[in-house]
Write a protein that holds these residues in place. Structure first.
Motif, PDB file in Angstrom:
ATOM      1  N   PRO A  48      -3.153  26.529  -6.549  1.00 36.46           N
ATOM      2  CA  PRO A  48      -2.287  27.125  -5.537  1.00 36.46           C
ATOM      3  C   PRO A  48      -2.251  26.245  -4.273  1.00 36.46           C
ATOM      4  O   PRO A  48      -3.217  25.516  -3.999  1.00 36.46           O
ATOM      5  CB  PRO A  48      -2.938  28.474  -5.263  1.00 36.46           C
ATOM      6  N   PRO A  49      -1.152  26.309  -3.516  1.00 37.99           N
ATOM      7  CA  PRO A  49       0.016  27.146  -3.782  1.00 37.99           C
ATOM      8  C   PRO A  49       0.866  26.588  -4.922  1.00 37.99           C
ATOM      9  O   PRO A  49       0.983  25.370  -5.086  1.00 37.99           O
ATOM     10  CB  PRO A  49       0.785  27.086  -2.458  1.00 37.99           C
ATOM     11  N   ALA A  79       1.025  23.993 -16.224  1.00 42.32           N
ATOM     12  CA  ALA A  79      -0.380  24.398 -16.258  1.00 42.32           C
ATOM     13  C   ALA A  79      -1.106  23.949 -14.996  1.00 42.32           C
ATOM     14  O   ALA A  79      -1.911  24.697 -14.424  1.00 42.32           O
ATOM     15  CB  ALA A  79      -1.054  23.808 -17.500  1.00 42.32           C
ATOM     16  N   TRP A  80      -0.819  22.734 -14.556  1.00 45.11           N
ATOM     17  CA  TRP A  80      -1.499  22.205 -13.370  1.00 45.11           C
ATOM     18  C   TRP A  80      -1.116  22.977 -12.117  1.00 45.11           C
ATOM     19  O   TRP A  80      -1.972  23.378 -11.329  1.00 45.11           O
ATOM     20  CB  TRP A  80      -1.168  20.728 -13.196  1.00 45.11           C
ATOM     21  N   THR A  81       0.186  23.189 -11.915  1.00 43.82           N
ATOM     22  CA  THR A  81       0.621  23.812 -10.661  1.00 43.82           C
ATOM     23  C   THR A  81       0.233  25.285 -10.591  1.00 43.82           C
ATOM     24  O   THR A  81      -0.026  25.806  -9.501  1.00 43.82           O
ATOM     25  CB  THR A  81       2.141  23.647 -10.477  1.00 43.82           C
TER      26      THR A  81
END
Length: 331
Positions: free
Chosen positions: A288-289, A282-284
């Motif tokens: 972005p990227p 969820a965080w990544t």
């Protein structure tokens, strides 16, 4: 009687569960191989459950455990299950993927992808006296019937996955104990017969290699069945994996400290590691990227994060209610 080998098997199953979830979103050939070779995890947990429930029966002191034993066993899993299920439901809601039937999922192991195992485990706890009595009085018939029911359920699942059969079920078939019964009764049978415990490595290793090859070939030729842990080839693989692990653990008087640590925190690791992976994804994706982790990196993230969470829970005053290990008492 306590078997140190059980800690080795429990640790291996916990590590394999993390690998299944870490490799699920990967597309490389290596990820597929590791995913398939880790498919023994949940069935082996149920084998260990049956093995543990048959302790009194193996000692010739079988008597029905009654409601007191059932309540004791359920208290160890139900409270953590409901708390973690609610946490996963809340997380999905916050992340914009709410469940259509949250209450039903809370009660039936559908709050997150791995929690069906707890729902199945509860069914076996409730039926433990029945199965132990059946194995005590009619062991051969019970094993044959268990195998027939399990393979029948696996056949239904395979036909449904491939579009050959359509049937209505209130819950996915994998959440019914009937789909897993051969593993639980197999664990009871293994507790009642100790000859297999002396199996040499020169026999257990070739058996494991042969069954592992069957698992990989099944995933290659029938890719629609690859995501399932309920397949006929996996039944043999689960027991040969357990046999190999038992043989290896029997070669040492004391298991390595990391193995014992993972075994002690296996329940907390099982509950917590998908939360770590879910939060990372969820965080990544929202910052972005996007960072794409390799299989080894994703696995270490789930393992280390899950173990850290499980160890932290064990330090809390009421950590066992959250799935943490019991505190060690000093004599």
């Amino acid at each position: 009687m306590r078997f140190r080998q059980m800690d080795g098997l429990r640790a291996a199953a916990a590590l394999a569960v993390v690998m299944i979830h870490a490799s699920a979103g990967q597309t490389s050939d290596a990820a597929l191989v590791w995913n398939q070779l880790s498919r023994f995890a949940v069935p082996l947990f149920l084998v260990l459950t049956g093995f543990g429930h048959a302790g009194a029966l193996a000692e010739g002191k079988f008597e029905r455990q009654g409601l007191k034993a059932v309540r004791r066993r359920l208290s160890r899993v139900l409270i953590p299950y409901f708390i973690w299920s609610a946490a996963y439901l809340a997380l999905d809601f916050v992340l914009g993927t709410p469940h259509e039937h949250p209450l039903r999922d809370l009660l039936t192991g559908g709050a997150y992808v791995h929690l069906y195992y707890i729902f199945v485990l509860v069914q076996f706890i409730l039926l433990s006296d029945l199965f132990c009595a059946a194995m005590h009085r009619h062991p051969a018939c019970t094993m044959v019937l268990s195998a027939a029911v399990t393979f029948a359920m696996q056949g239904l699942i395979a036909c449904a996955v491939n579009g050959y059969l359509t049937f209505y079920s209130p819950l996915p078939p994998a959440r019914y104990f009937l789909s897993w019964v051969i593993f639980y009764t197999g664990g009871i049978w293994l507790r009642l017969h100790d000859g297999w415990q002396r199996c040499p490595l020169r026999l257990s290793l070739p058996l494991w290699l042969l069954s592992a090859a069957c698992v990989l070939l099944t995933a290659h030729f029938f890719p629609s069945l690859a995501p399932s842990s309920l397949r006929p080839d996996l039944v043999l693989y689960v027991f040969t994996t357990g046999l190999l692990l038992w043989t290896l653990c029997s070669r040492t008087q004391t298991l390595p400290a990391p193995v014992r640590f993972i075994a002690r925190h296996s329940f907390g690791l099982y509950l917590a590691h998908p939360m770590v992976l879910r939060l990372w994804n969820a965080w990544t994706t929202h910052h972005p990227p996007v960072i794409y982790l390799r299989l080894s990196q994703m696995y270490l993230l789930g393992l280390i994060g899950g173990l850290a969470g499980a160890a932290a829970l064990s330090l809390l005053p009421f950590g066992t209610l959250l799935g943490g290990a019991r505190r060690k008492t000093r004599s």
